[in-house]
Write a protein that holds these residues in place. Sequence first.
Motif, short mmCIF file in Angstrom:
data_model
loop_
_atom_site.label_atom_id
_atom_site.label_comp_id
_atom_site.label_asym_id
_atom_site.label_seq_id
_atom_site.Cartn_x
_atom_site.Cartn_y
_atom_site.Cartn_z
N LYS A 196 -15.61 -33.26 -30.51
CA LYS A 196 -15.41 -33.97 -31.78
C LYS A 196 -13.92 -34.12 -32.08
N ASP A 197 -13.14 -33.06 -31.83
CA ASP A 197 -11.69 -33.13 -32.07
C ASP A 197 -11.03 -34.17 -31.17
N GLY A 206 -17.54 -28.87 -30.83
CA GLY A 206 -16.41 -29.06 -31.74
C GLY A 206 -15.19 -29.61 -31.03
N LEU A 207 -14.95 -29.19 -29.78
CA LEU A 207 -13.82 -29.70 -29.01
C LEU A 207 -13.97 -31.19 -28.73
N VAL A 253 -13.93 -25.21 -43.01
CA VAL A 253 -12.90 -26.15 -42.55
C VAL A 253 -11.92 -26.46 -43.68
N ASP A 264 -8.45 -24.57 -43.48
CA ASP A 264 -7.66 -25.66 -42.92
C ASP A 264 -7.50 -25.51 -41.41
N GLU A 265 -8.63 -25.30 -40.74
CA GLU A 265 -8.64 -25.14 -39.29
C GLU A 265 -9.45 -26.26 -38.66
N SER A 266 -9.35 -26.37 -37.33
CA SER A 266 -10.07 -27.42 -36.61
C SER A 266 -11.56 -27.10 -36.53
N ALA A 267 -12.35 -28.13 -36.20
CA ALA A 267 -13.79 -27.93 -36.05
C ALA A 267 -14.09 -26.97 -34.92
N GLN A 268 -13.29 -26.99 -33.87
CA GLN A 268 -13.51 -26.09 -32.75
C GLN A 268 -13.32 -24.63 -33.17
N ALA A 269 -12.26 -24.35 -33.94
CA ALA A 269 -11.99 -22.98 -34.37
C ALA A 269 -13.09 -22.46 -35.28
#
Length: 469
Positions: free
Chosen positions: A388-389, A385-386, A49, A53-58
Motif C-alpha cells: 500500500k505504501d 501495508g508495504l 496511524v 503519525d507512522e506508516s501503514a506498514q509500521a
Amino acid sequence: MAKLRPKAESQGEGPDGGYGWVLVGALFVSTSLVFGLMRSLGIFFVEFVQYFDESAQAISWISSTGLAAQQFFSPLGAALCNAYDTRWVVMTGGCLAALGLILASQATCLVHLYLTMGVISGLGWGLVFTPMVATVMANFTRRRTLALGLAFSSIGLSSFAFNPLFQLLVELYTWRGALLILGGLSLNIVPCGALIGPQRRSKAPAKVVSESGVSCASFLQRASSYLELPLLFERPYITYTLAISLLNVGYFVPYFHLVAHSRQVGFSEYQAAFVMSAAGATDILGRIASGWFSDLGHFRLIHLLSVWTTLAGVFIMLLPVSSLSGSYAALMVISLLYGFCSGALTSLVFAVVPMIVGVERMMGALGLLQLIESGAGLLGAPLSGLLKDITGDYTASFMVAGGFVVLGTLTMVTLPHYFSRKDPPPPKSLSPEDPDKAAELKQMHSSPSDMNDLTGEVTNNRLPEDTYS
C-alpha cells in the motif's frame, strides 16, 4: 480398521454429546475473545496511524505481532497441557490476554504496542486457543466438524458485533479507553477455562524420570514427547503445514485492511465498519453450514477444504476490483461471499489434522501447526501495508494476499493420497519408552475380542490419547 473408543462411548453415551457441548460453549466464548477481537482491530488501525503519525506498514506490525505470537506460543500451550492441567493453562492465558490490552491502553509509542498487544496478549491467546480446540475435538468423533463449526461461528458473530462496538468505544472514550474496556472483556476467558475438567495422565513420563534421573537427555526426551516433534519428519504433516502457512499469509489481510481500504475509496467510517460486520455475518453461516455438510461424509474433508480455500482466495482478489467503480453494493456482495468462504474453511483446517496424524497426537500437532504458520501470519499484514505504501492503494495488497491463499490450495494437492476417494489410515506414533501401549495395540490387532478390556485403560490416559484411529 478396528477402532478403540473411550469407555463412555461403549456405554451408549458417546463423546458426541453431554458435557462436550458445554465445552463447545466455552470454546465459542473464548474464540470470540481471541480471533473475533483480533479481526476487529482494524478499527484501531486508522486511529494508530493518525495518533502516532507512522506508516501503514509500521502500524500493521501491531496486529501481525499479536497473531504471530499467538501461533508461536501455541506449542508452549500444548506442551504445558500435556504436562500439567489444561484448565490452569487456559485460565492463565486469559489473564495474560487481558493484561496485554490493559497495558496497551497506556502506550506512548509503537514499541509499547508491539510488546503489549503483540507479545503479551499474543502469549495469552496462544495458551488459550490450541488447548481449547484440542479439548473439544477430543470429546467428539462423528460430529467433530459440526462442533468446531458451531464454536468457531462465534468469530463471525463477534466480528459482526465488535466492529461497530469498537468504533463507538473509540468515539466515546478514545482508543486508550476502548483498549482498557477490551482488556476487562478478555477476562471472560478465565471462567471458560475453568469449565475444563481435570484430566488424568499417562504415568510413562514419570517412569522415565525415575529410571534415568534428572538429566539433560531425559529433559529433552520429555520435551520432544510433549511437543510431538517427530511430526516434523513426516511428509504428510509437513506438506499440510506448508499449505496452511501459505493460506495464513493472505487470510487475515482483509480483516486488517479492508476497513482502511473502504475509507480510502470514499465510504464513511460506519459504512467501512459495516462491510466487515456483514462479512462476519456470512462467516457465521459458512462455519455452521460447512460443519454440517462436512459431517455428512459425502466428500473427504481435504477436498472440501481445497474448494473453500480456492474460493476465498479468488474473492480476496476481487475485493479491490469491486470498489473501483465506487459501488458500495458491489463491495458488500464480494465481502459477503468472502466471509462465507473464509468461515467455511476454518473448522476444516483443524478437523483435517487428526486425519493426518491421528487423535492421540492431535494436541501437539495443533501446537506445531500454529508455530510454523506464525511466520506466515507475521508476514501477511506488513507485506500488505508495504504494498500500500509503494502503490498508494490496497489493490496490489489484496491481489497478492489472494494469490497466497490459492497457492496454499495448490500445495494441498501434493499431499499423499490426495486424489483418493477415502482417507488413508493415520500413522501411529509409539514411543519406545511406552511398551505397554505397544502391547495394547498389538493385542488389539491380534485379538479383537479383547477390545472391551482395553477401553477402560485408554480412558485413564491424558486427553489427546482418548482414541486410536
